[in-house]
Design an enzyme around this catalytic site. Structure first.
Site, PDB file in Angstrom:
ATOM      1  N   HIS A   1       0.835  -1.208   0.000  1.00 31.17           N
ATOM      2  CA  HIS A   1       0.000   0.000   0.000  1.00 31.17           C
ATOM      3  C   HIS A   1       0.867   1.254   0.000  1.00 31.17           C
ATOM      4  CE1 HIS A   1      -3.719   2.299   1.215  1.00 31.17           C
ATOM      5  NE2 HIS A   1      -2.786   3.125   1.678  1.00 31.17           N
ATOM      6  N   GLU A   2       1.858   1.296   0.884  1.00 32.08           N
ATOM      7  CA  GLU A   2       2.707   2.487   0.961  1.00 32.08           C
ATOM      8  C   GLU A   2       3.583   2.628  -0.281  1.00 32.08           C
ATOM      9  OE1 GLU A   2       1.993   4.639   3.084  1.00 32.08           O
ATOM     10  OE2 GLU A   2       0.709   3.334   4.290  1.00 32.08           O
TER      11      GLU A   2
ATOM     12  N   HIS B   1       1.648   4.295  -2.949  1.00 33.78           N
ATOM     13  CA  HIS B   1       1.677   5.748  -2.759  1.00 33.78           C
ATOM     14  C   HIS B   1       2.984   6.321  -3.304  1.00 33.78           C
ATOM     15  CE1 HIS B   1      -2.003   6.313  -0.674  1.00 33.78           C
ATOM     16  NE2 HIS B   1      -1.642   5.778   0.478  1.00 33.78           N
TER      17      HIS B   1
ATOM     18  N   HIS C   1      -5.631   7.167  -2.798  1.00 33.00           N
ATOM     19  CA  HIS C   1      -6.608   6.236  -2.248  1.00 33.00           C
ATOM     20  C   HIS C   1      -7.798   6.092  -3.201  1.00 33.00           C
ATOM     21  CE1 HIS C   1      -4.935   7.172   1.975  1.00 33.00           C
ATOM     22  NE2 HIS C   1      -4.517   5.979   1.604  1.00 33.00           N
TER      23      HIS C   1
ATOM     24  N   TYR D   1      -9.572   1.954   1.808  1.00 29.59           N
ATOM     25  CA  TYR D   1      -9.681   1.673   3.236  1.00 29.59           C
ATOM     26  C   TYR D   1     -10.933   0.837   3.514  1.00 29.59           C
ATOM     27  CZ  TYR D   1      -5.961   4.863   4.780  1.00 29.59           C
ATOM     28  OH  TYR D   1      -4.754   5.466   5.022  1.00 29.59           O
TER      29      TYR D   1
END
Length: 384
Positions: A164-165, A168, A174, A222
């Protein structure tokens, strides 16, 4: 001798209760950050797990537009925000243990398997990621230039959080902040923790590209309870995002979807060079549970399907109920590149005080405990 059914997780209620805590359910980056991030960094960390550059922070503080206009990077960023030739140099802080470093590197290797992005140890490159265990899980979006901090605290060392990071850091926002998200989910602002409304702001249409379907299962989406207030009377967290599509739930997303990989490869213009697991979101027709339906459903309700501690157990015994079939296929195809949180410790020692008792009850020999005995009782079970 104590009888322990091979595929029952109900040992939590027996001799092994001491180390089986349902409270240790899987956590997402936003939850970890709520607990760990310092007041100083809260000024620079927004949207759950993203950092702002000083210039972005100024634009954010001066912005009067409810749609986000502060980002220097997004999926539609300019080439200056991209990593040259899809190569991302990195440095891993020496603060990590060998076991943690192994998980980090293994997760990066898997990322390379589904894309044409390459993570290389930095030599002389000016622009690079500095992966360091600060006070949470957070990253800038896209390349900002120079040494670029990507924080992964100890609690963040899990493959799905690392992916996930890294998404980014490569340039992805998101999913639930897409400009068109209101056509797919309802945000229940009344249930949001005071001061956390910003995490549900939408990006400007001009800042993103979204030709793909809305991906409820994206690793960049999320869960439905993100930043939800806690109902103290019922002792439950309130839902903040509700899908408008019947039958859809917003759960903890712990793997790439086919759409995630398609977007990743389109951004990197990967062509035939990457994304060989782009069909992983399709569950194999041969996917079956080995344990009973009652046992697997009980495990799912207790959160064990999403707990990294029990991941390998659930893949073996309850893969259909836990929706882990595609992950099983990836493990079968490339065992050595699949991230595995059961890593070898440098010191030979037991992590639990009652390993001697467990060993007499079959903990060191029963196949059911293959994936946890090393973590808890390596010395007693003669595994090191």
């Amino acid at each position: 001798m104590l009888y322990i059914p091979q595929f029952s997780i109900y040992f939590c209620l027996g001799y092994l209760l001491l180390f089986c805590k349902i409270s240790n359910a899987v956590k997402q980056s936003w939850e970890i950050n709520q607990e760990l991030i310092t007041e100083a960094n809260k000024e620079h960390t927004v949207f759950g797990d993203m950092l702002l550059t000083p210039a972005q922070l100024i634009r954010y503080e001066n912005s009067k537009d409810s749609d986000l206009s502060i980002r220097g990077v997004s999926i539609k960023g300019s080439s200056m925000n991209r990593w040259s030739n899809n190569i991302v140099p990195y440095v891993i802080s020496p603060q990590y243990s060998p076991a943690q470093k192994q998980i980090l590197v293994s997760s990066l290797r898997y990322f390379e398997r589904v894309s044409c992005f390459k993570f290389v140890e930095r030599t002389t490159q000016n622009d690079y990621l500095f992966i360091v265990p600060l006070d949470g899980c957070y990253s800038y979006v896209g390349k900002i230039g120079g040494r670029q901090t990507l924080s992964l605290a100890a609690d963040c060392i899990a493959d799905y959080i690392i992916w996930h990071e890294m998404m980014h850091a490569i340039g992805f926002e998101h999913e639930h902040q897409r400009p068109d998200r209101d056509s797919f989910i309802r945000v229940d602002y009344a249930n949001v923790i005071p001061g956390q409304m910003i995490n549900f702001d939408k990006l400007k249409t001009s800042h993103v590209e979204y030709p793909d379907i809305y991906d409820f299962k994206s690793i960049m989406h999320y869960d439905g309870y993100a930043f939800g207030r806690v109902d103290t009377a019922r002792r439950v967290r309130l839902a903040t995002m509700t899908p408008l599509k019947p039958g859809v739930t917003l759960e903890d997303n712990m793997k790439f979807t086919a759409t995630d990989i398609e977007k990743l490869n389109r951004l990197g213009q990967c062509g035939a060079r990457g994304g060989q697991y782009s069909n992983q979101g399709v569950v194999a027709s041969t996917c079956q549970d080995v344990a009973t339906a009652v046992s697997c459903e009980g495990n799912r309700r207790r959160g064990m399907c999403k707990n990294p501690f029990y991941k390998q157990m659930m893949i073996k015994s309850c893969q259909k109920t836990c929706r882990l079939c595609s992950y099983t296929r990836m493990i079968d195809e490339d065992d050595d590149l699949t991230p595995n949180t059961t890593v070898k410790s440098v010191k030979c020692e037991d992590k639990h005080p009652r390993c001697d008792i467990y060993s007499h009850n079959g903990f060191c020999t029963l196949p059911f405990y293959d994936d946890v005995r090393y973590q808890l009782c390596a010395k007693t079970c003669n595994l090191c």
